[in-house]
Design a protein around this motif. Sequence first.
Motif, PDB file in Angstrom:
ATOM      1  N   UNK A 122      10.470  11.624  14.564  1.00  0.00           N
ATOM      2  CA  UNK A 122      11.559  11.301  15.501  1.00  0.00           C
ATOM      3  C   UNK A 122      11.141  10.199  16.464  1.00  0.00           C
ATOM      4  N   UNK A 123       9.899  10.272  16.974  1.00  0.00           N
ATOM      5  CA  UNK A 123       9.422   9.181  17.840  1.00  0.00           C
ATOM      6  C   UNK A 123       9.554   7.847  17.117  1.00  0.00           C
ATOM      7  N   UNK A 124       9.223   7.854  15.820  1.00  0.00           N
ATOM      8  CA  UNK A 124       9.250   6.628  15.024  1.00  0.00           C
ATOM      9  C   UNK A 124      10.681   6.160  14.775  1.00  0.00           C
ATOM     10  N   UNK A 125      11.564   7.085  14.386  1.00  0.00           N
ATOM     11  CA  UNK A 125      12.960   6.693  14.150  1.00  0.00           C
ATOM     12  C   UNK A 125      13.612   6.153  15.419  1.00  0.00           C
ATOM     13  N   UNK A 126      13.228   6.744  16.574  1.00  0.00           N
ATOM     14  CA  UNK A 126      13.829   6.310  17.833  1.00  0.00           C
ATOM     15  C   UNK A 126      13.444   4.871  18.175  1.00  0.00           C
ATOM     16  N   UNK A 127      12.346   4.385  17.605  1.00  0.00           N
ATOM     17  CA  UNK A 127      11.957   2.992  17.828  1.00  0.00           C
ATOM     18  C   UNK A 127      12.938   2.034  17.156  1.00  0.00           C
ATOM     19  N   UNK A 128      13.712   2.534  16.184  1.00  0.00           N
ATOM     20  CA  UNK A 128      14.615   1.658  15.429  1.00  0.00           C
ATOM     21  C   UNK A 128      15.755   1.101  16.278  1.00  0.00           C
ATOM     22  N   UNK A 129      16.098   1.796  17.391  1.00  0.00           N
ATOM     23  CA  UNK A 129      17.232   1.331  18.204  1.00  0.00           C
ATOM     24  C   UNK A 129      17.044  -0.096  18.703  1.00  0.00           C
ATOM     25  N   UNK A 130      15.785  -0.458  18.967  1.00  0.00           N
ATOM     26  CA  UNK A 130      15.547  -1.807  19.481  1.00  0.00           C
ATOM     27  C   UNK A 130      15.362  -2.823  18.347  1.00  0.00           C
ATOM     28  N   UNK A 131      15.544  -2.387  17.086  1.00  0.00           N
ATOM     29  CA  UNK A 131      15.303  -3.265  15.938  1.00  0.00           C
ATOM     30  C   UNK A 131      16.579  -3.628  15.206  1.00  0.00           C
ATOM     31  N   UNK A 132      17.709  -3.293  15.791  1.00  0.00           N
ATOM     32  CA  UNK A 132      18.950  -3.473  15.037  1.00  0.00           C
ATOM     33  C   UNK A 132      20.104  -3.903  15.934  1.00  0.00           C
ATOM     34  N   UNK A 133      21.027  -4.627  15.342  1.00  0.00           N
ATOM     35  CA  UNK A 133      22.269  -4.962  16.036  1.00  0.00           C
ATOM     36  C   UNK A 133      23.275  -3.824  15.923  1.00  0.00           C
ATOM     37  N   UNK A 134      22.913  -2.762  15.191  1.00  0.00           N
ATOM     38  CA  UNK A 134      23.846  -1.646  14.938  1.00  0.00           C
ATOM     39  C   UNK A 134      23.225  -0.302  15.309  1.00  0.00           C
ATOM     40  N   UNK A 135      23.020  -0.037  16.613  1.00  0.00           N
ATOM     41  CA  UNK A 135      22.383   1.231  16.996  1.00  0.00           C
ATOM     42  C   UNK A 135      23.198   2.456  16.568  1.00  0.00           C
ATOM     43  N   UNK A 136      24.520   2.293  16.412  1.00  0.00           N
ATOM     44  CA  UNK A 136      25.337   3.433  15.977  1.00  0.00           C
ATOM     45  C   UNK A 136      24.957   3.868  14.564  1.00  0.00           C
ATOM     46  N   UNK A 137      24.599   2.898  13.702  1.00  0.00           N
ATOM     47  CA  UNK A 137      24.147   3.248  12.353  1.00  0.00           C
ATOM     48  C   UNK A 137      22.808   3.999  12.420  1.00  0.00           C
ATOM     49  N   UNK A 138      21.925   3.530  13.295  1.00  0.00           N
ATOM     50  CA  UNK A 138      20.615   4.193  13.422  1.00  0.00           C
ATOM     51  C   UNK A 138      20.806   5.634  13.892  1.00  0.00           C
ATOM     52  N   UNK A 139      21.728   5.838  14.836  1.00  0.00           N
ATOM     53  CA  UNK A 139      22.000   7.194  15.334  1.00  0.00           C
ATOM     54  C   UNK A 139      22.540   8.079  14.217  1.00  0.00           C
ATOM     55  N   UNK A 140      23.468   7.536  13.430  1.00  0.00           N
ATOM     56  CA  UNK A 140      24.063   8.305  12.325  1.00  0.00           C
ATOM     57  C   UNK A 140      22.998   8.628  11.263  1.00  0.00           C
ATOM     58  N   UNK A 141      22.146   7.653  10.966  1.00  0.00           N
ATOM     59  CA  UNK A 141      21.082   7.882   9.974  1.00  0.00           C
ATOM     60  C   UNK A 141      20.109   8.952  10.464  1.00  0.00           C
ATOM     61  N   UNK A 142      19.802   8.937  11.762  1.00  0.00           N
ATOM     62  CA  UNK A 142      18.932   9.969  12.319  1.00  0.00           C
ATOM     63  C   UNK A 142      19.565  11.346  12.204  1.00  0.00           C
ATOM     64  N   UNK A 143      20.873  11.414  12.433  1.00  0.00           N
ATOM     65  CA  UNK A 143      21.565  12.704  12.307  1.00  0.00           C
ATOM     66  C   UNK A 143      21.416  13.267  10.893  1.00  0.00           C
ATOM     67  N   UNK A 144      21.589  12.392   9.902  1.00  0.00           N
ATOM     68  CA  UNK A 144      21.451  12.838   8.511  1.00  0.00           C
ATOM     69  C   UNK A 144      20.018  13.293   8.246  1.00  0.00           C
ATOM     70  N   UNK A 145      19.047  12.516   8.694  1.00  0.00           N
ATOM     71  CA  UNK A 145      17.634  12.883   8.492  1.00  0.00           C
ATOM     72  C   UNK A 145      17.348  14.242   9.128  1.00  0.00           C
ATOM     73  N   UNK A 146      17.848  14.458  10.339  1.00  0.00           N
ATOM     74  CA  UNK A 146      17.581  15.705  11.061  1.00  0.00           C
ATOM     75  C   UNK A 146      18.232  16.895  10.360  1.00  0.00           C
ATOM     76  N   UNK A 147      19.480  16.710   9.942  1.00  0.00           N
ATOM     77  CA  UNK A 147      20.210  17.805   9.287  1.00  0.00           C
ATOM     78  C   UNK A 147      19.533  18.181   7.967  1.00  0.00           C
ATOM     79  N   UNK A 148      19.108  17.208   7.191  1.00  0.00           N
ATOM     80  CA  UNK A 148      18.493  17.475   5.893  1.00  0.00           C
ATOM     81  C   UNK A 148      17.095  18.075   6.039  1.00  0.00           C
ATOM     82  N   UNK A 149      16.471  17.895   7.202  1.00  0.00           N
ATOM     83  CA  UNK A 149      15.134  18.441   7.431  1.00  0.00           C
ATOM     84  C   UNK A 149      15.193  19.894   7.896  1.00  0.00           C
ATOM     85  N   UNK A 150      16.237  20.250   8.651  1.00  0.00           N
ATOM     86  CA  UNK A 150      16.243  21.497   9.399  1.00  0.00           C
ATOM     87  C   UNK A 150      16.769  22.703   8.655  1.00  0.00           C
ATOM     88  N   UNK A 151      17.316  23.632   9.428  1.00  0.00           N
ATOM     89  CA  UNK A 151      17.780  24.905   8.864  1.00  0.00           C
ATOM     90  C   UNK A 151      18.885  24.685   7.835  1.00  0.00           C
TER      91      UNK A 151
END
Lengths: 295, 295
Positions: A122-151
Amino acid sequence: MNFQNELEQRTQKALKVIEHYLPAEEGFASELAAAMNYSMLAGGKRLRPVMLMASYELCGGTERVHEPFMAAIEMIHTHSLIHDDLPALDNDDYRRGRLTTHKVYGEAMGVLSGDALLNYAYETMLRSFSMTAYPDRAARAMQVMAEKTGIGGMLGGQSVDVMNDGKPLSRDMLDYIYRNKTSALIEAPLMAGAILAGADDKIAERFRAAGTAVGLAFQIRDDILDVTGDAGEIGKPVHSDEKNHKVTYVSLVGLEKADEEVRRLSVEAAALIRQTEGDSRFLEALILELTSRNK
Amino acid sequence: MNFQNELEQRTQKALKVIEHYLPAEEGFASELAAAMNYSMLAGGKRLRPVMLMASYELCGGTERVHEPFMAAIEMIHTHSLIHDDLPALDNDDYRRGRLTTHKVYGEAMGVLSGDALLNYAYETMLRSFSMTAYPDRAARAMQVMAEKTGIGGMLGGQSVDVMNDGKPLSRDMLDYIYRNKTSALIEAPLMAGAILAGADDKIAERFRAAGTAVGLAFQIRDDILDVTGDAGEIGKPVHSDEKNHKVTYVSLVGLEKADEEVRRLSVEAAALIRQTEGDSRFLEALILELTSRNK
């Protein structure tokens, strides 16, 4: 370029990206960093980062925002391996021919380094916000990663697998375990790559379905190889499922039907990927390679 | 309203928010959800969510975006307790008078439910993006939460504590352990609340410094109570540090200086909070309550 050369090149690229995002072994917590890095650099096919990169490129991504996600999916996968190897779970001393993390660093550090890798993803994925013109996509991608990892994904599947070890399983439950324990962490990189590149919900859902099919095919193939495989070639004992009275896809439907199902699933997954505009040849070939493996 | 009444009301509010964000106990993974919820609902002061809410309100926040963060900081804290209690770490059978998670659900589920709670903290925080007009603040607050949880915070501190158990510690190392094992998860809610409300870097840094001081004071107070406290009142054995030859702040500088340091740190923390525009009385009182506790 032929597929094997391209796979080799892409695996090397994935390894470089992963290495870039590993924690520095310095300061008081250097031993924790060393334990994290030991397991991250223990080899492996880097399949999930390679898939994430391929999916990002296929969907037209042009930034480097997918790179932290490539490292993160490998951290999440490695976290699950470290904790799976602990004495309280599978109690494995070796993985890929090397001592497992808790055998080298002790059981307490096995627990903590797995935790730290999951968190570092998560620390690493959160670094992506400053690497893109589309932070909303990064947020959505993180949501998918988190959901697929968890319960609702990998950890859910692990828990049901652990709770039912050695017990009779229904087809439904086996399906649930395979879809979550195995498919979820293949759906995640395929979907995250697509979403980061700007794919809409419909395309992301197609990549999800492809990931589910690949994971199931991969897992059923594993069951088949346990029956038909050669221990020397596979690098692990065969006939272990039968010896452990483990319910598998093969024990439920038989070898022939299991084999048919793997073929059906891999063709289905490749067809889903092929619907994407762009050059999907590498990703299709990777899927077929994975599901037809002999070891 | 007097402080104790206000604290009671705010703790009840925090509990309601936490309960709202817990996973449903349904489907194949219901046992994993049950293990997560068992530990989340095992009591406790809900100190970190209360701090996060107070910091958000003090800095002028008016949305409900802080609520998933309140639940998340409690999930992260609870994750650390579950894993800390495992046989491989502190091997505790009881916490707050109830059986620990791995004693009720088994050791494998102890590992997995801790993992799932850590991951669920991120799933929960990621829900905040759709609850705010300021997603950039939510992203920044998540970065702080992640950093304070990981190798650069709580997990780093835990690892150094575990690795040096029973060994002589330098003052520097003890300071590192306290700042990371204890302060980091107090800095995180204070900072996240402020950042979510729109505080700038200077204010966030002030809340960080206050959190560091509170954590240190809290931990040194713990060392003092182990020497001077009454076992019945504290609810755990006293003189355990001396028996275990544990290096503590008291063993390093003596009781009197330790007591002075707690006072100095709590005054410093309250003064930092008081610099914020707005009504800081509750948060100041909470800090003084925490650092002057007798149990």
